[in-house]
Design a protein around this motif. Structure first.
Motif, mmCIF file in Angstrom:
data_model
loop_
_atom_site.group_PDB
_atom_site.id
_atom_site.type_symbol
_atom_site.label_atom_id
_atom_site.label_comp_id
_atom_site.label_asym_id
_atom_site.label_seq_id
_atom_site.Cartn_x
_atom_site.Cartn_y
_atom_site.Cartn_z
ATOM 1 N N ARG A 8 0.846 -1.189 0.000
ATOM 2 C CA ARG A 8 0.000 0.000 0.000
ATOM 3 C C ARG A 8 0.881 1.239 0.000
ATOM 4 O O ARG A 8 2.077 1.159 0.286
ATOM 5 C CB ARG A 8 -0.957 0.006 1.193
ATOM 6 C CG ARG A 8 -0.306 -0.293 2.515
ATOM 7 C CD ARG A 8 -1.304 -0.429 3.645
ATOM 8 N NE ARG A 8 -1.830 0.878 4.038
ATOM 9 C CZ ARG A 8 -3.098 1.095 4.349
ATOM 10 N NH1 ARG A 8 -3.975 0.107 4.302
ATOM 11 N NH2 ARG A 8 -3.505 2.298 4.719
ATOM 12 N N GLU A 22 -4.555 -6.055 1.551
ATOM 13 C CA GLU A 22 -4.302 -5.705 0.150
ATOM 14 C C GLU A 22 -3.594 -6.808 -0.619
ATOM 15 O O GLU A 22 -3.748 -6.912 -1.847
ATOM 16 C CB GLU A 22 -3.460 -4.429 0.079
ATOM 17 C CG GLU A 22 -4.191 -3.162 0.454
ATOM 18 C CD GLU A 22 -4.183 -2.887 1.945
ATOM 19 O OE1 GLU A 22 -4.655 -1.823 2.349
ATOM 20 O OE2 GLU A 22 -3.705 -3.764 2.712
ATOM 21 N N GLN A 59 -5.811 7.886 10.048
ATOM 22 C CA GLN A 59 -5.937 7.261 8.731
ATOM 23 C C GLN A 59 -6.512 5.850 8.857
ATOM 24 O O GLN A 59 -7.436 5.472 8.119
ATOM 25 C CB GLN A 59 -4.570 7.195 8.039
ATOM 26 C CG GLN A 59 -4.562 6.427 6.723
ATOM 27 C CD GLN A 59 -5.446 7.034 5.662
ATOM 28 O OE1 GLN A 59 -5.555 8.260 5.568
ATOM 29 N NE2 GLN A 59 -6.104 6.196 4.862
ATOM 30 N N ARG A 96 -10.198 6.054 9.657
ATOM 31 C CA ARG A 96 -11.058 6.308 8.496
ATOM 32 C C ARG A 96 -11.294 5.040 7.705
ATOM 33 O O ARG A 96 -12.374 4.836 7.133
ATOM 34 C CB ARG A 96 -10.428 7.384 7.611
ATOM 35 C CG ARG A 96 -10.490 8.786 8.199
ATOM 36 C CD ARG A 96 -10.066 9.834 7.187
ATOM 37 N NE ARG A 96 -8.648 9.790 6.901
ATOM 38 C CZ ARG A 96 -7.712 10.437 7.590
ATOM 39 N NH1 ARG A 96 -8.056 11.165 8.651
ATOM 40 N NH2 ARG A 96 -6.445 10.376 7.230
ATOM 41 N N GLU A 97 -10.306 4.156 7.661
ATOM 42 C CA GLU A 97 -10.442 2.904 6.923
ATOM 43 C C GLU A 97 -11.278 1.879 7.678
ATOM 44 O O GLU A 97 -11.964 1.060 7.060
ATOM 45 C CB GLU A 97 -9.066 2.314 6.636
ATOM 46 C CG GLU A 97 -8.196 3.162 5.718
ATOM 47 C CD GLU A 97 -6.809 2.580 5.529
ATOM 48 O OE1 GLU A 97 -6.579 1.434 5.979
ATOM 49 O OE2 GLU A 97 -5.937 3.259 4.949
ATOM 50 N N ARG A 98 -11.211 1.933 9.011
ATOM 51 C CA ARG A 98 -11.801 0.847 9.809
ATOM 52 C C ARG A 98 -12.928 1.286 10.733
ATOM 53 O O ARG A 98 -13.447 0.474 11.501
ATOM 54 C CB ARG A 98 -10.698 0.166 10.625
ATOM 55 C CG ARG A 98 -9.588 -0.392 9.731
ATOM 56 C CD ARG A 98 -8.507 -1.086 10.500
ATOM 57 N NE ARG A 98 -7.447 -1.556 9.604
ATOM 58 C CZ ARG A 98 -6.436 -2.324 9.978
ATOM 59 N NH1 ARG A 98 -6.325 -2.714 11.234
ATOM 60 N NH2 ARG A 98 -5.517 -2.701 9.097
#
Length: 369
Positions: free
Chosen positions: A74, A139, A280, A283-285
């Motif tokens: 990533r 990913e 960050q 926001r993803e989780r």
């Protein structure tokens, strides 16, 4: 001692702990975060990789026991091929042990993992080791053509195959997610015996028992909450080994940290980078943004952030190593875009002041409460 963020010194009187197995070791690890230049611009991926090699060389020079390099796929982490970076480090260092942090075995091929780490082991003259895990990001699954629905079976089958491979002997194995092997030889051959292997876990009892069932050392990834909450996993692991009539093995732990001359300097400097990374991920989780109260909890004596002066960090490491009965502590020294020069200073303090102080503290008798 407290500062603007309310940190305090850890108590020297820990609760009863499992027996510590093996010599005390102090290591470092990094995910290879993309870092920033003094003007705030982002470094190139290539320069960030070269910085990781320089950081490892310094760690070797100041006597750190281990350097681990993570595997990610990533934009915010630049190490996607940790064994290549470890080979470069091996050629530039003398004594530090080298490993992954972690190898995402579920989306890799165990034969290739063996080949790459056996090569690093040859270049380093026997200093390679592997920390296997399922990883905290996914990913790599679509990137390499794996289905997330196979998450559990992929790791279980590939761990079985790795256990058969890591000594370098011929292998016969069959599973459902990879072609079978019949009396298959693997190369290069090892000079120093099986590749040392840890199983990294994030707090699942099933994962702890799985590590014990293979007789492999346990690595606890503690990146939030209170380290003391992981003590039951240490006891479960010890009990599982005993019930399986297997020899007791070392336990290690990994947590983030940053060291500066004073508690105040460390807390102030680390805060914006730690918050940016945490937010960050949030926001993803689906986590809320990190606030000052949450940061204070991490900095506190019972928290999972090893941020402060050398003395404060040393006492916190020693206390939690006792609580968990671990023989090795690895500090994740890279956090977000924290500049290379800050990391280098933190590594220097960790090796020259923290590591010897932790050994001093752990050699002292446990105080009676």
């Amino acid at each position: 001692m407290s500062n603007a963020f309310g940190t305090d010194r850890p108590s020297d009187v820990p609760p009863p702990a499992p027996e510590r197995i093996g010599p005390v070791q102090l290591g470092l690890d990094t995910f290879g975060d993309v870092t920033e230049l003094p003007d705030g611009s982002v470094k190139s991926d290539a320069q960030s990789i070269r910085d990781v090699v320089a950081q490892a060389v310094l760690a070797d020079q100041v006597g750190i026991d281990f350097i681990g390099v993570g595997e990610h796929h990533r934009a915010d982490f630049i190490v996607s091929a940790p064994e290549v970076v470890l080979a470069a480090i091996a050629a530039s260092t003398r004594t530090i042990r080298l490993g992954s942090a972690v190898t995402v075995l579920s989306s890799d091929d165990p034969v290739r993992v063996y080949e790459r780490f056996a090569t690093v082991d040859a270049i380093s003259d026997g200093r390679a080791e592997v920390i296997l895990g399922r990883g905290s990001f996914t990913e790599s699954f679509p990137l390499f053509g794996y289905e997330l629905r196979d998450y559990e079976v992929l790791f279980e089958e590939k761990l079985q195959l790795w256990a058969a491979l890591r000594g370098g002997d011929k292998v016969t194995w069959s599973g459902t997610k990879r072609a079978s092997l019949t009396d298959q030889d693997v190369f290069p051959k090892l000079e120093h015996g099986p590749i040392p292997t840890w199983v990294g876990v994030g707090g699942s009892p099933q994962s702890v028992i799985r590590a014990a069932s293979y007789g492999l050392p346990l690595f606890l990834a503690i990146i939030g909450g209170q380290p003391a909450q992981f003590a039951p996993f240490s006891r479960l692991y010890r009990q599982a080994l005993a019930q399986l009539d297997l020899p007791q093995q070392p336990i290690a732990m990994h947590s983030p940290g940053f060291i500066a001359a004073t508690d105040e300097e460390a807390a102030e400097r680390y805060w914006p980078y730690h918050k940016a990374v945490t937010d960050q991920l949030g926001r993803e989780r689906g986590w809320p943004p990190l606030d000052v109260a949450g940061y204070r909890a991490g900095l506190s004596a019972g928290g999972s952030l090893y941020v402060g002066s050398p003395e404060t960090v040393s006492r916190k490491i020693a206390r939690n190593m006792r609580i968990l009965g671990v023989s090795r502590f690895d500090m994740r020294y890279a956090t977000g875009r924290l500049p290379h020069d800050d990391m280098m200073r933190s590594i220097e303090l960790y090796g020259t002041q923290v590591a010897p102080r932790v050994r001093e503290l752990l050699a002292e008798p446990v105080p009676v409460a």
